[in-house]
Motif scaffolding. Structure first.
Motif, short mmCIF file in Angstrom:
data_model
loop_
_atom_site.label_atom_id
_atom_site.label_comp_id
_atom_site.label_asym_id
_atom_site.label_seq_id
_atom_site.Cartn_x
_atom_site.Cartn_y
_atom_site.Cartn_z
N MET A 149 0.86 -1.18 0.00
CA MET A 149 0.00 0.00 0.00
C MET A 149 0.90 1.23 0.00
N ASN A 150 1.45 1.53 -1.17
CA ASN A 150 2.41 2.63 -1.28
C ASN A 150 1.78 4.00 -1.28
N GLY A 151 0.46 4.06 -1.28
CA GLY A 151 -0.23 5.34 -1.13
C GLY A 151 -0.10 5.88 0.29
N VAL A 152 0.27 5.00 1.22
CA VAL A 152 0.53 5.43 2.59
C VAL A 152 1.91 6.06 2.58
N ARG A 153 1.95 7.38 2.69
CA ARG A 153 3.22 8.10 2.63
C ARG A 153 3.79 8.25 4.03
N VAL A 154 5.09 8.26 4.11
CA VAL A 154 5.76 8.50 5.37
C VAL A 154 6.57 9.79 5.20
N GLY A 155 6.11 10.82 5.89
CA GLY A 155 6.77 12.12 5.77
C GLY A 155 7.62 12.42 6.99
N CYS A 156 7.00 12.89 8.02
CA CYS A 156 7.73 13.36 9.19
C CYS A 156 8.09 12.27 10.19
N GLU A 157 7.33 11.18 10.20
CA GLU A 157 7.47 10.09 11.16
C GLU A 157 7.27 10.53 12.61
N HIS A 158 6.61 11.66 12.80
CA HIS A 158 6.33 12.17 14.15
C HIS A 158 4.86 12.50 14.34
N GLY A 159 4.00 12.17 13.36
CA GLY A 159 2.58 12.44 13.48
C GLY A 159 2.18 13.87 13.22
N VAL A 160 3.05 14.64 12.61
CA VAL A 160 2.78 16.06 12.40
C VAL A 160 2.20 16.34 11.02
N CYS A 161 2.66 15.64 9.99
CA CYS A 161 2.28 16.02 8.62
C CYS A 161 0.98 15.39 8.13
N GLY A 162 0.62 14.21 8.63
CA GLY A 162 -0.62 13.57 8.22
C GLY A 162 -0.56 12.80 6.91
N ALA A 163 0.60 12.75 6.26
CA ALA A 163 0.70 12.04 4.99
C ALA A 163 0.42 10.55 5.13
N CYS A 164 0.62 10.01 6.32
CA CYS A 164 0.43 8.58 6.56
C CYS A 164 -0.98 8.25 7.03
N THR A 165 -1.91 9.19 6.96
CA THR A 165 -3.27 8.98 7.48
C THR A 165 -3.97 7.84 6.76
N VAL A 166 -4.51 6.92 7.55
CA VAL A 166 -5.36 5.83 7.08
C VAL A 166 -6.58 5.80 7.98
N LEU A 167 -7.58 5.03 7.59
CA LEU A 167 -8.74 4.85 8.46
C LEU A 167 -8.60 3.50 9.16
N GLU A 168 -8.73 3.52 10.47
CA GLU A 168 -8.71 2.30 11.28
C GLU A 168 -10.07 2.19 11.93
N ASP A 169 -10.80 1.17 11.54
CA ASP A 169 -12.19 1.01 11.99
C ASP A 169 -12.98 2.31 11.76
N GLY A 170 -12.70 2.98 10.64
CA GLY A 170 -13.43 4.18 10.25
C GLY A 170 -12.90 5.48 10.78
N ALA A 171 -11.92 5.43 11.68
CA ALA A 171 -11.37 6.66 12.26
C ALA A 171 -9.99 6.95 11.68
N ALA A 172 -9.75 8.21 11.36
CA ALA A 172 -8.46 8.61 10.81
C ALA A 172 -7.38 8.46 11.88
N VAL A 173 -6.31 7.75 11.51
CA VAL A 173 -5.16 7.60 12.40
C VAL A 173 -3.89 7.85 11.60
N LYS A 174 -2.88 8.31 12.30
CA LYS A 174 -1.57 8.50 11.68
C LYS A 174 -0.80 7.19 11.85
N SER A 175 -0.63 6.50 10.75
CA SER A 175 -0.07 5.15 10.81
C SER A 175 1.40 5.13 11.20
N CYS A 176 2.08 6.27 11.15
CA CYS A 176 3.47 6.31 11.59
C CYS A 176 3.57 6.32 13.11
N LEU A 177 2.47 6.57 13.80
CA LEU A 177 2.46 6.60 15.26
C LEU A 177 1.90 5.34 15.88
N SER A 178 1.45 4.41 15.05
CA SER A 178 0.85 3.16 15.54
C SER A 178 1.76 1.99 15.18
#
Length: 174
Positions: free
Chosen positions: A46-75
């Motif tokens: 899933m290369n559409g998941v971008r990794v930008g800041c790796e600190h949860g600041v930029c939001g490029a890694c946002t995915v939906l987890e059970d319908g809620a937006a999460v920053k996947s670099c923080l999980s």
């Protein structure tokens, strides 16, 4: 004083997880500290998941987890065990863009495109929670995502257009 080499450090055993990614069940053995973003990119392609800041600041890694937006670099991937993850790749239907993706395209709401998938996923959550958001609600709803190229106006326009498109699609189904 002795310093252990990296090879001497005991690493925790991988854990088996089962995650639903864009409707497909994925079972994998993952290291306990593997980030969800890395799992999605490296093991699920899933290369559409971008990794930008790796600190949860930029939001490029946002995915939906059970319908809620999460920053996947923080999980961690192990935290997603048993959950449903949706990435931007899961939006298109048989090659047809999702109305949100269409709206971003139509309003020129992207330039370099790096942040776009995160914005699109945040938009999906926003419109599911508030189908007809005000401009202020849009700005607040997307505040966790950063774009360095567009100046945001076209992104906000895209959200308004997406809301219209989704409403039209819902009316057409009735």
């Amino acid at each position: 004083m002795s310093v252990d080499s990296a090879d001497d450090v005991e690493r925790p055993d991988p854990r088996e997880i089962t995650v639903t990614v864009n409707g497909e069940s994925v079972t994998a053995a993952v290291p306990p500290r593997l980030k969800l973003s890395d799992f999605l990119r490296e093991q699920c392609d899933m290369n559409g998941v971008r990794v930008g800041c790796e600190h949860g600041v930029c939001g490029a890694c946002t995915v939906l987890e059970d319908g809620a937006a999460v920053k996947s670099c923080l999980s961690y991937a192990v935290q997603a065990d048993g959950r449903e993850i949706e990435t931007v790749e899961g939006l298109a239907d048989d090659g047809s863009l999702h109305p949100i993706q269409e709206a971003y395209h139509e309003t020129h709401a992207l330039q370099c495109g790096f942040c776009t998938s995160g914005f699109v996923m945040a938009t999906k959550e926003l419109l599911e929670d508030s189908p007809d958001p005000s401009r202020e609600e849009i700005e607040t709803g997307l505040a966790d995502n950063i774009c360095r190229c567009t100046g945001y106006q076209n992104i906000y326009d895209a959200v308004e257009r997406a809301a219209e498109k989704l409403d039209e699609a819902e009316l057409a189904e009735e």
